[in-house]
Design an enzyme around this catalytic site. Structure first.
Site, PDB file in Angstrom:
ATOM      1  N   LYS A 112     -19.455 -26.136  -4.369  1.00 38.77           N
ATOM      2  CA  LYS A 112     -18.703 -27.387  -4.224  1.00 38.77           C
ATOM      3  C   LYS A 112     -17.215 -27.202  -4.487  1.00 38.77           C
ATOM      4  O   LYS A 112     -16.386 -27.881  -3.890  1.00 38.77           O
ATOM      5  CB  LYS A 112     -19.254 -28.464  -5.173  1.00 38.77           C
ATOM      6  CG  LYS A 112     -20.556 -29.074  -4.697  1.00 38.77           C
ATOM      7  CD  LYS A 112     -20.793 -30.397  -5.390  1.00 38.77           C
ATOM      8  CE  LYS A 112     -22.083 -31.045  -4.946  1.00 38.77           C
ATOM      9  NZ  LYS A 112     -22.367 -32.258  -5.707  1.00 38.77           N
ATOM     10  N   LYS A 195     -28.503 -25.732   3.602  1.00 36.05           N
ATOM     11  CA  LYS A 195     -29.396 -26.869   3.323  1.00 36.05           C
ATOM     12  C   LYS A 195     -28.828 -28.152   3.945  1.00 36.05           C
ATOM     13  O   LYS A 195     -27.606 -28.270   4.137  1.00 36.05           O
ATOM     14  CB  LYS A 195     -29.648 -27.017   1.827  1.00 36.05           C
ATOM     15  CG  LYS A 195     -28.486 -27.534   1.051  1.00 36.05           C
ATOM     16  CD  LYS A 195     -28.855 -27.874  -0.391  1.00 36.05           C
ATOM     17  CE  LYS A 195     -27.625 -28.432  -1.050  1.00 36.05           C
ATOM     18  NZ  LYS A 195     -27.644 -28.636  -2.449  1.00 36.05           N
ATOM     19  N   LYS A 198     -25.431 -34.106   2.233  1.00 33.24           N
ATOM     20  CA  LYS A 198     -24.669 -35.330   2.486  1.00 33.24           C
ATOM     21  C   LYS A 198     -23.249 -35.027   2.916  1.00 33.24           C
ATOM     22  O   LYS A 198     -22.621 -35.822   3.602  1.00 33.24           O
ATOM     23  CB  LYS A 198     -24.601 -36.156   1.198  1.00 33.24           C
ATOM     24  CG  LYS A 198     -25.919 -36.751   0.761  1.00 33.24           C
ATOM     25  CD  LYS A 198     -25.760 -37.270  -0.661  1.00 33.24           C
ATOM     26  CE  LYS A 198     -26.986 -38.007  -1.118  1.00 33.24           C
ATOM     27  NZ  LYS A 198     -26.932 -38.231  -2.578  1.00 33.24           N
TER      28      LYS A 198
HETATM   29  P1  AMP Z   1     -28.261 -35.356  -4.194  1.00 24.50           P
HETATM   30  O1  AMP Z   1     -28.090 -35.693  -2.765  1.00 24.50           O
HETATM   31  O2  AMP Z   1     -27.556 -34.083  -4.533  1.00 24.50           O
HETATM   32  O3  AMP Z   1     -27.972 -36.465  -5.126  1.00 24.50           O
HETATM   33  O4  AMP Z   1     -29.801 -35.009  -4.378  1.00 24.50           O
HETATM   34  C1  AMP Z   1     -30.793 -35.954  -4.746  1.00 24.50           C
HETATM   35  C2  AMP Z   1     -32.167 -35.323  -4.732  1.00 24.50           C
HETATM   36  O5  AMP Z   1     -32.483 -34.867  -3.411  1.00 24.50           O
HETATM   37  C3  AMP Z   1     -32.297 -34.080  -5.629  1.00 24.50           C
HETATM   38  O6  AMP Z   1     -33.571 -34.077  -6.237  1.00 24.50           O
HETATM   39  C4  AMP Z   1     -32.155 -32.938  -4.685  1.00 24.50           C
HETATM   40  O7  AMP Z   1     -32.796 -31.768  -5.137  1.00 24.50           O
HETATM   41  C5  AMP Z   1     -32.823 -33.481  -3.430  1.00 24.50           C
HETATM   42  N1  AMP Z   1     -32.278 -32.854  -2.234  1.00 24.50           N
HETATM   43  C6  AMP Z   1     -30.985 -32.886  -1.813  1.00 24.50           C
HETATM   44  N2  AMP Z   1     -30.837 -32.188  -0.670  1.00 24.50           N
HETATM   45  C7  AMP Z   1     -32.071 -31.709  -0.353  1.00 24.50           C
HETATM   46  C8  AMP Z   1     -32.570 -30.914   0.722  1.00 24.50           C
HETATM   47  N3  AMP Z   1     -31.784 -30.497   1.699  1.00 24.50           N
HETATM   48  N4  AMP Z   1     -33.893 -30.618   0.720  1.00 24.50           N
HETATM   49  C9  AMP Z   1     -34.711 -31.055  -0.267  1.00 24.50           C
HETATM   50  N5  AMP Z   1     -34.301 -31.796  -1.306  1.00 24.50           N
HETATM   51  C10 AMP Z   1     -32.991 -32.124  -1.356  1.00 24.50           C
END
Ligand code: AMP
Ligand code: TRP
Length: 333
Positions: A112, A195, A198
């Site tokens: 990041k 991956k 967002k």
């Molecule tokens: P975040 O978008 O970083 O707030 O992630 C929220 C939740 O979604 C966390 O538990 C992450 O591990 C999961 N997550 C985010 N991106 C992925 C992805 N590409 N595949 C699977 N899980 C994800």
């Protein structure tokens, strides 16, 4: 006692990876655990710049997605992090427990912050300490997340162990990550080595929870693949990350295994597989999207759910924080 804690950042573009890797698993777990806290982590979100109005809207949208996906707000605690002061307070104490060397190993910070680390916020660096505080302010024991959060949870375990050791107690539990399902790491639709995220500048790289049915179908149609037909089992996908990703998404949406999906599509090309995947994605996601829209039309209701959640969460954190203050040696208020 077993207690679930998990969180999602209200940074917009909530996507299929968030749903399949995290939120959907929460819905499953709520039946088996009496105590579940699901948090919209707005303090984490501001570790990178957020427009205030967008943050407010994204906080509501993230809460709406949790509820629409089936997280029961009557049985569980749904709230946003900034409304419970224990998170920031315990995070400071953990800033003094965690070591710089531990944080330096965090791969998410490196990704990041990019090349110019000096311009990253201090908050972005200390982010995993706040995450440990989120969980441990409630003595959370089990944390359902996607694969990418594993390293942060290892750090939370190290922080709990060091706190316990330094203060000579068995106060904090050592948290267990819960990483399960056929899509613990959903990859970008444009690059099987990245991956789904967002913050990817290409909107075609992800399926957003707010995408229209047409956009979902279009993004799947345009997803990067290879010219080979699908093999009969998962071993045949070893060097085919894009194909493996789409099969994993299919399996997760249908709640089965990649091998089962491949048995059915053995020998088929993507000309047949992609439309089947698009239909399945629309079938599974559109009821959630309808419900999200309905909830977003009534923001007062969402705010009320979050306020009630914050009250319940604060009540659970209060006795934990009182003990922490005592252990650390702070005078009683
Ligand atoms: P975040 O978008 O970083 O707030 O992630 C929220 C939740 O979604 C966390 O538990 C992450 O591990 C999961 N997550 C985010 N991106 C992925 C992805 N590409 N595949 C699977 N899980 C994800
Ligand atoms: N860091 C997590 C993510 O970006 C979100 C998060 C914050 C979290 N606090 C948490 C997840 C506590 C689990 C438990 O995905």
């Amino acid at each position: 006692m077993k207690r679930i804690f998990s969180g999602v950042q209200p940074t917009g573009n909530l996507h299929l990876g968030n749903y399949l890797g995290a939120i959907r698993n929460w819905v499953r777990l709520q039946a088996d655990f009496d105590d579940c806290l699901f948090c919209v982590v707005d303090l984490h979100a501001i570790t990178v710049w957020q427009e205030p109005d967008a943050l407010r809207a994204n906080t509501r949208e993230t809460a709406a997605a949790m509820i629409a996906a089936g997280v029961d707000s009557a049985r569980n605690i749904i709230f946003n992090q900034s409304q419970v002061t224990a998170h920031a307070e315990l995070a400071w104490i953990f800033n003094c427990v965690a070591r710089l060397g531990w944080l330096e190993r965090m791969t998410q910070f490196k990704e990041k912050a990019g090349k110019d680390k000096a311009r990253a916020s201090v908050g972005l660096y200390a982010y995993p300490n706040l995450m440990a505080a989120d969980i441990l302010a409630y003595k959370g024991t089990h944390v359902p997340v996607g694969e990418d959060q594993k390293q942060h949870l290892e750090l939370a375990r190290d922080i709990a162990a060091k706190f316990n050791h330094d203060y000579g107690t068995e106060f904090f539990p050592i948290v267990e990550p819960l990483i399960f399902g056929a899509a613990t790491r959903v990859m970008s639709l444009k690059d099987g080595a990245k991956k789904m995220s967002k913050s990817d500048p290409s909107d075609n790289s992800r399926i957003n929870m707010t995408d229209s049915i047409d956009d979902i179908a279009k993004k799947i149609r345009k997803a990067r693949t290879d010219p080979e037909p699908l093999p009969g089992d998962i071993k045949g996908l070893e060097d085919r990350p894009e194909a493996a990703n789409l099969v994993g998404i299919y399996a997760a949406l249908e709640d089965t295994t990649a091998d089962e999906v491949l048995e059915r599509f053995d020998g088929e090309g993507f000309g047949a597989f992609k439309p089947a995947l698009a239909d399945l994605a629309v079938e599974k996601l559109s009821p959630i999207q309808d419900e999200m829209r309905r909830l977003m039309d009534a923001p007062d209701h969402i705010d009320q759910v979050l306020r009630t959640g914050a009250e319940k969460a604060a009540a659970l954190a209060a006795p934990v924080m009182a003990e922490v203050q005592e252990l650390v040696g702070f005078l009683k208020p």
